[in-house]
Enzyme design. Structure first.
Site, mmCIF file in Angstrom:
data_model
loop_
_atom_site.group_PDB
_atom_site.id
_atom_site.type_symbol
_atom_site.label_atom_id
_atom_site.label_comp_id
_atom_site.label_asym_id
_atom_site.label_seq_id
_atom_site.Cartn_x
_atom_site.Cartn_y
_atom_site.Cartn_z
ATOM 1 N N ASP A 12 0.834 -1.105 -0.070
ATOM 2 C CA ASP A 12 -0.039 0.053 -0.093
ATOM 3 C C ASP A 12 0.988 1.355 0.012
ATOM 4 O O ASP A 12 1.508 1.516 0.989
ATOM 5 C CB ASP A 12 -0.817 -0.015 1.150
ATOM 6 C CG ASP A 12 -1.930 1.123 1.158
ATOM 7 O OD1 ASP A 12 -1.890 2.052 0.388
ATOM 8 O OD2 ASP A 12 -2.737 0.959 2.008
ATOM 9 N N HIS A 13 0.848 1.906 -1.152
ATOM 10 C CA HIS A 13 1.723 3.204 -1.097
ATOM 11 C C HIS A 13 1.452 4.249 -0.386
ATOM 12 O O HIS A 13 2.307 5.189 -0.084
ATOM 13 C CB HIS A 13 2.040 3.642 -2.591
ATOM 14 C CG HIS A 13 3.221 3.962 -3.266
ATOM 15 N ND1 HIS A 13 3.990 4.760 -2.584
ATOM 16 C CD2 HIS A 13 3.816 4.039 -4.418
ATOM 17 C CE1 HIS A 13 5.117 5.114 -2.933
ATOM 18 N NE2 HIS A 13 5.034 4.608 -4.329
#
Length: 455
Positions: A425-426
């Site tokens: 998850d950036h």
């Protein structure tokens, strides 16, 4: 003085706020004497098949739901005749039942005590194929032949079976029910479509094909389409994956590693007395390496809390392992995996996968994961772009171990190679952090001795 009283057991919330469960099968019959906490049924939630223990010791007087029925949490499913206080005649109204309800056993995992209505006679009609109570408006109608009233009342089935019949174009009035009390079950509908359970007149109709809609036509090659209801694990997984894909910005990175040293270590461990009887696999070493790499890269073990606008950093690791089961994909997790030795981790992985494949994973084991691994290598796949398990910052996919020509000590040699795929998850993990984690993991596979430096 004690006297017998009737107690209803309502379907409890079996974890994570689930709103319904399906009765898989009953382990008891009406008239059976059961002990407290004796398993009386198996029920299937959206996550797992769970054994349901009895909250009472007594005699089963009624089973309110049939196998295959989807029941809402809080609905009565079984009644018991139990011994209770009867010092005097009960008071009228709800107060007569308030006091006994407080003394009902509260089993672990069942939550708060649920008060009961104590009206078993009304529920007894569910024990057999008894026609429903006549509506008041029908009492004013002149008597009619039974054959004329049955079509409107007769088909007894469950919501999923009715949905399946509708999708297949099957009129339940034409189907013979093989379940208890004439209940129409899923197999009855499928057999009807296939011609295996048609009455004589129905078989002649199917053979002639007169007036038969195309989707119900019977042929030697079987149906061109088979429809089944979206429910259980498949429904939950679909909703979770869609939510994850459109909520968390996924980034996937790949690293191909020479894992020959790791495979050589695995062979030595298998022959070691310290690991005798344990099932050691490449997944065991990758899982242990991931736990070590997380110590240097803790951002991958976190969660984005949108409601509170916070980033939750976990100081423990509940390691999820994606498991393909007959019921669909599940991701049970090993609690506090970071505190386990390699031998303990190996045992936990074996127990977890065996329970998942048997459909016996508990709801508690399916919740609370912090990071996951999916072993796509067992299917002969080299790499992929796994979707994050909701609420987790990263998921690792390990590919198949293959013998390939590889550069080794400035020469080309046949080596054992694996590709690792990491999705993260950036919002929580920067590219640098994800890359460092993957690099540390690869280093541990290429040289297991690096564990001394990275741990």
């Amino acid at each position: 003085m004690t006297a017998a009283m009737i107690k209803e057991f309502r379907l409890p919330d079996l974890g994570e706020g689930l709103t319904e469960s399906e009765i898989v099968n009953w382990k008891v019959n009406v008239g059976d004497t059961v002990r407290l906490n004796q398993v009386i049924a198996e029920v299937e939630t959206a996550k797992a098949v769970v054994e349901l223990p009895s909250p009472f010791a007594g005699v089963v007087t009624a089973l309110h739901e049939q196998p295959g029925t989807v029941v809402e949490v809080g609905k009565p499913i079984v009644s018991f005749e139990v011994e209770g206080d009867a010092d005097g005649p009960p008071a009228a109204g709800a107060e007569a039942e308030a006091e006994p309800a407080k003394r009902e056993p509260n089993l672990v995992g069942y939550g708060a005590v649920v008060e009961t209505t104590g009206r078993p006679v009304r529920r007894q009609r569910n024990l057999a194929a008894v026609p429903p109570l006549v509506e008041p408006a029908e009492t004013e109608r002149p008597p009619v032949e039974p054959a004329e009233t049955k079509p409107a009342e007769r088909p007894r089935s469950t919501p999923p079976v009715r949905k399946l019949a509708k999708d297949l174009g099957v009129a339940l009035e034409d189907v013979h029910g093989s379940g208890r009390g004439g209940l129409i079950i899923r197999d009855d509908v499928l057999n009807f479509v296939g011609g295996g359970d048609l009455p004589a007149a129905g078989q002649e109709f199917a053979a002639a094909g007169a007036g038969q809609p195309p989707e119900r036509a019977v042929s030697g090659q079987g149906e061109r389409e088979v429809r089944s209801p979206i429910k259980g694990v498949r429904k939950l997984t679909a909703a979770a994956m869609v939510s994850s894909a459109f909520t968390a910005p996924h980034v996937t990175e790949f690293l191909t590693v020479d894992v020959t040293p790791a495979m050589e270590l695995l062979a030595r461990l298998k022959s070691s007395k310290a690991f005798a009887g344990l099932k050691l696999t490449p997944l065991t070493l990758v899982a242990k390496a991931a736990l070590i790499a997380l110590r240097r890269n803790p951002s991958l073990n976190s969660r984005w809390d949108e409601a509170n606008q916070e980033i939750v950093q976990f100081n423990y690791v509940n390691l999820g392992i994606a498991a393909a089961t007959p019921r669909g994909l599940t991701v049970p997790n090993i609690k506090d995996a970071d505190r386990m030795s390699l031998a303990e981790l190996s045992r936990a992985l074996t127990e977890l996968t065996e329970s998942a494949r048997a459909g016996k994973t508990s709801p508690a084991d399916l919740s609370g994961g912090t990071i996951s691994i999916t072993n796509i290598g067992v299917f002969g796949i080299d790499a992929g772009t796994p979707i994050l398990n909701p609420g987790e910052a990263a998921i690792l996919a390990m590919g198949a171990v293959r013998k390939m020509p590889w550069e080794y000590q400035d020469q080309v040699a046949l080596r054992q190679v694996m590709t690792l795929s990491l999705s993260f998850d950036h919002r929580l993990v920067d590219g640098e952090q994800g890359s460092r984690f993957l690099a540390d993991l690869g280093a541990l596979q290429a040289d297991p001795g690096m564990a001394l430096a990275l741990a």
